[in-house]
Scaffold this motif. Sequence first.
Motif, PDB file in Angstrom:
ATOM      1  N   LYS A  81     -10.533 -12.862  -2.993  1.00 23.80           N
ATOM      2  CA  LYS A  81      -9.347 -13.664  -2.962  1.00 23.80           C
ATOM      3  C   LYS A  81      -9.549 -15.007  -2.724  1.00 23.80           C
ATOM      4  O   LYS A  81      -8.541 -15.914  -2.994  1.00 23.80           O
ATOM      5  N   LEU A  83      -5.898   0.966  -5.873  1.00 24.28           N
ATOM      6  CA  LEU A  83      -4.840   0.293  -5.350  1.00 24.28           C
ATOM      7  C   LEU A  83      -5.691  -0.540  -3.952  1.00 24.28           C
ATOM      8  O   LEU A  83      -5.164  -1.671  -3.703  1.00 24.28           O
ATOM      9  N   TYR A  87       1.897  -0.833  -5.750  1.00 27.52           N
ATOM     10  CA  TYR A  87       1.681  -0.201  -4.522  1.00 27.52           C
ATOM     11  C   TYR A  87       3.139   0.650  -4.445  1.00 27.52           C
ATOM     12  O   TYR A  87       4.362   0.339  -4.656  1.00 27.52           O
ATOM     13  N   GLU A 107      -8.424  -1.767  -4.889  1.00 27.74           N
ATOM     14  CA  GLU A 107      -9.110  -3.004  -5.558  1.00 27.74           C
ATOM     15  C   GLU A 107      -7.902  -4.092  -5.661  1.00 27.74           C
ATOM     16  O   GLU A 107      -8.160  -5.316  -5.699  1.00 27.74           O
ATOM     17  N   ALA A 108      -6.883  -3.766  -6.110  1.00 25.65           N
ATOM     18  CA  ALA A 108      -5.711  -4.533  -6.314  1.00 25.65           C
ATOM     19  C   ALA A 108      -5.153  -5.190  -4.862  1.00 25.65           C
ATOM     20  O   ALA A 108      -5.039  -6.440  -4.879  1.00 25.65           O
ATOM     21  N   ALA A 109      -5.362  -4.499  -3.782  1.00 26.10           N
ATOM     22  CA  ALA A 109      -5.289  -5.153  -2.568  1.00 26.10           C
ATOM     23  C   ALA A 109      -6.288  -6.224  -2.228  1.00 26.10           C
ATOM     24  O   ALA A 109      -5.867  -7.281  -1.657  1.00 26.10           O
ATOM     25  N   THR A 110      -7.502  -5.821  -2.637  1.00 23.73           N
ATOM     26  CA  THR A 110      -8.733  -6.923  -2.320  1.00 23.73           C
ATOM     27  C   THR A 110      -8.402  -8.138  -3.114  1.00 23.73           C
ATOM     28  O   THR A 110      -8.356  -9.232  -2.628  1.00 23.73           O
ATOM     29  N   LEU A 111      -7.719  -8.062  -4.310  1.00 19.80           N
ATOM     30  CA  LEU A 111      -7.873  -9.149  -5.047  1.00 19.80           C
ATOM     31  C   LEU A 111      -6.457  -9.883  -4.533  1.00 19.80           C
ATOM     32  O   LEU A 111      -6.529 -11.180  -4.650  1.00 19.80           O
ATOM     33  N   ASP A 112      -5.476  -9.283  -3.966  1.00 17.81           N
ATOM     34  CA  ASP A 112      -4.345  -9.878  -3.363  1.00 17.81           C
ATOM     35  C   ASP A 112      -4.693 -10.413  -2.182  1.00 17.81           C
ATOM     36  O   ASP A 112      -3.966 -11.178  -1.414  1.00 17.81           O
ATOM     37  N   GLY A 113      -5.731 -10.177  -1.592  1.00 20.59           N
ATOM     38  CA  GLY A 113      -6.314 -10.786  -0.339  1.00 20.59           C
ATOM     39  C   GLY A 113      -6.565 -10.146   1.098  1.00 20.59           C
ATOM     40  O   GLY A 113      -6.464 -10.645   2.029  1.00 20.59           O
ATOM     41  N   CYS A 114      -6.349  -8.759   0.711  1.00 23.30           N
ATOM     42  CA  CYS A 114      -6.476  -7.929   1.775  1.00 23.30           C
ATOM     43  C   CYS A 114      -7.831  -7.567   2.155  1.00 23.30           C
ATOM     44  O   CYS A 114      -8.889  -7.385   1.341  1.00 23.30           O
TER      45      CYS A 114
END
Lengths: 288, 362
Positions: free
Chosen positions: B76, A179, B90, A181-188
């Motif tokens: 990103k 989760l 999520y 990592e997904a957030a990092t890729l999404d730009g967090c």
Amino acid sequence: MVAVRESAPRRHIDWGRVGLHVGCLAVLLVMLYPLAWLIATSFKPADEVISSLRLLPSRLAMSNYTTALEGVGGVSVLRLIGNSLVISTGAVLGNVISCSLAAYAFARLRFTLRGPLFALMLATIMLPQHAVLIPQYIVFNQLGMVNTFWPLVLPKFLATDAFFVFLTVQFMRGIPKELDEAATLDGCGPFRTFFRIILPLSRPALITTAIFTFIWTWNDFFLQLIYLFEPEKFTITLALRSFVDTSSQSAYGPMFAMSVIALLPIVLFFMAFQRFLVEGMASSGVKG
Amino acid sequence: MSRVTYHDAARVFTGNSPVRAVDNLRLTVDDGEFLVLVGPSGSGKSTALRMLAGLEEIDEGSVHIGDTDVTSMPPKSRDIAMVFQSYALYPHMTVAENMGFALKLRRIPKQDVRQRVAEAAELLDLTEYLDRKPRALSGGQRQRVAMGRAIVREPSVFLMDEPLSNLDAKLRVETRANIAALQRRLGTTTIYVTHDQTEAMTMGHRVAVLADGVLQQCDTPRELYERPANAFVAGFIGSPAMNLETVPLTAEGARLDEVTLPIPRGAMDSLGGGSEVTVGIRPESLRLVSDEQPDSLALHVELVEELGADCLIHGRTAVDGKRLIVRADGRRPPALGDTVHVVVRDPEEIHLFDAGSGNRTA
């Protein structure tokens, strides 16, 4: 469809189970008796309070409550409850914010000495409150914060309750790394990952922290006794003591009434939040 | 233009004995290509993908997307989207919020986000689930949401890390075809990691086989099957696996049991006069014959797997006791304990590998 009627099973009386239940009820009664006695006694007229061990009052007397509601030393009950609420709410906010931030750092971020620092923090759980009491008092005295609410609230904003940090770290470790990592890729970045992903998913741990902080702060007597002198700043627990020693004749009846009044908010608080305690939600979005 | 290039990229895990999880990977994925990275577990395929995503450091070499060196760029900024094995949806957001999250963070106007999410949902047949939370979806639907989350970003490269491994067999076959079709339609460069060689063969334009962090071969599925570069690729690609046996080499050819398999002169020369050679014969290259046939190999049948159309005969050679698998007609399977005779269908179908290095000869 064929209706199948079962012959009524013959009732067996399992005396072992009956015994077990009776035993449980007896223990329950012993445990609840003081509480029941407290509530019952708050309705007893003054002459029955100490003299009688009977549970039920001979007649319902509301006078204890009217006395209690008048307050202590010219400070109204509402003021006392208000003070308790301010301190408890401040402590809850402080613990929830600071402990979750500290826990996120320990659970997810990489920094030098993370392991030793975590161990050091855990070691403070073993430190008795009384050992740090005097140095802490001196510090707050130097800061001019004695006889204010600050000594009771400020430490909570500094993640000093290692137990809650530990609790939240353990919870956050259970949140899948993907989760993040997904957030990092999404730009967090780390902060956005914390606020948008980790914090909402840590809700059960945060609510546990909030409930226990509230109850422990509300019920606390010792620290409040040390730091607060003026009746204006008294909390409800400090006020309870006043019933015993301010008047020449200790007012036990009103004290029990006040105790019941003091119990109500935490009971309500617990009832409002306890269902969140059992709620586990983090794992459900991952894996098929 | 979104070609992906690994220039001798390496990932080294430090520790008591450093592990080169990905070792000097040199690979180019063309614009719009569907490349599958395949290998056994621990081969470094996922690490290679994560290096491109920015979730794993690149310790040596560099990685380029298009003309940009992304080696030290944060994830990103790399203009990629990834589908995780666990989907990593999520749990506290609805399907629509999950899909639109990256766009929202980029401050794209709400109206546009909604429209792009709606389009992706339409494409993936998710429109009616947009307001649901992931936990209220089935495995296949979650998988599609994970795809949708990647699609709405309109990235220049899709990265997929075993996206089908959590689905049941039937759904996997169906989704496999859907993903391949979707990729063709969008024309986005895609790198897909799997350990399943059937997925690799059916989906990829090209397949890159990795083992122990080292790229073994990168080629079209057909070429991998017909001309594996070494014994590892030969054994990995194809199901059941190719029969690989290291046997003595004579002047006439390779001695397998009592039979001499002929070796072309060119291959013989490149073997350099060694005393042994590794022979690879696919189960489907062996043919059952009657026992009178000269130069046939006698096999003692130990196990017969009936697949319907075919049957797989597991047997041992009569003299040396080498294990061989033969794919035969499913209508007349031999019985356990029988002795069957086989020959190689076509000498061209014998693969020869250097017994020491395992590399293909000629």
